[in-house]
Write an enzyme that holds these catalytic residues in place. Structure first.
Site, PDB file in Angstrom:
ATOM      1  N   GLU A   1       0.811  -1.219   0.000  1.00 50.34           N
ATOM      2  CA  GLU A   1       0.000   0.000   0.000  1.00 50.34           C
ATOM      3  C   GLU A   1       0.843   1.267   0.000  1.00 50.34           C
ATOM      4  O   GLU A   1       0.519   2.239  -0.662  1.00 50.34           O
ATOM      5  CB  GLU A   1      -0.939   0.067   1.210  1.00 50.34           C
TER       6      GLU A   1
ATOM      7  N   HIS B   1       6.488  -1.482   6.988  1.00 49.29           N
ATOM      8  CA  HIS B   1       5.597  -1.360   8.132  1.00 49.29           C
ATOM      9  C   HIS B   1       5.005  -2.712   8.499  1.00 49.29           C
ATOM     10  O   HIS B   1       4.945  -3.627   7.698  1.00 49.29           O
ATOM     11  CB  HIS B   1       4.484  -0.332   7.897  1.00 49.29           C
TER      12      HIS B   1
END
Length: 128
Positions: free
Chosen positions: A88, A93
């Site tokens: 994304e 992350h």
């Protein structure tokens, strides 16, 4: 150009901060699968999690473990799932998602719609 996460870390974009140290930042996902869904990012801007140097990756997991312990203590859940997708946003992350069942980790289902007040309450609980 800085990623959205780098801009969040820099304070250019507001976030619901859960934890921070000199190398990592944790904040609530604004499109959560469950209440307490938290993102953990390194402050070093690297696109792919496995491109992080070993020290940064190991430190990120230890930091995520500390955040997950807070989530488990403060949010009603059976476990805290760890998910790495990474498509994304081009900034490594980890998703920490409080779950009661495996269905809670289905990214195709509708996300929760929480008010700013609800986000603030959750962030305050997790940042203590």
């Amino acid at each position: 150009m800085a990623t959205v996460f780098s801009r969040i870390i820099a304070g250019e974009i507001p976030s619901y901060k859960v934890a921070e140290n000199e190398d990592y930042y944790a904040f609530l996902d604004i499109n959560p699968l469950t209440k307490g869904h938290t993102l953990v990012v390194p402050k070093k801007e690297v696109d792919y999690i496995f491109d992080l140097d070993n020290s940064t990756l190991a430190g990120m997991m230890v930091f995520a473990k500390q955040v997950a312990a807070k989530i488990k203590r403060e949010i009603d859940c059976a476990r805290v799932a760890v998910v790495v997708l990474g498509l994304e946003i081009p900034h490594a992350h980890i998703h920490l998602i409080p779950i009661k069942s495996e269905k809670d980790v289905d990214f195709h289902r509708e996300k929760l719609k929480l008010s700013p007040e609800e986000f603030e309450i959750i962030a305050a609980k997790l940042s203590e």
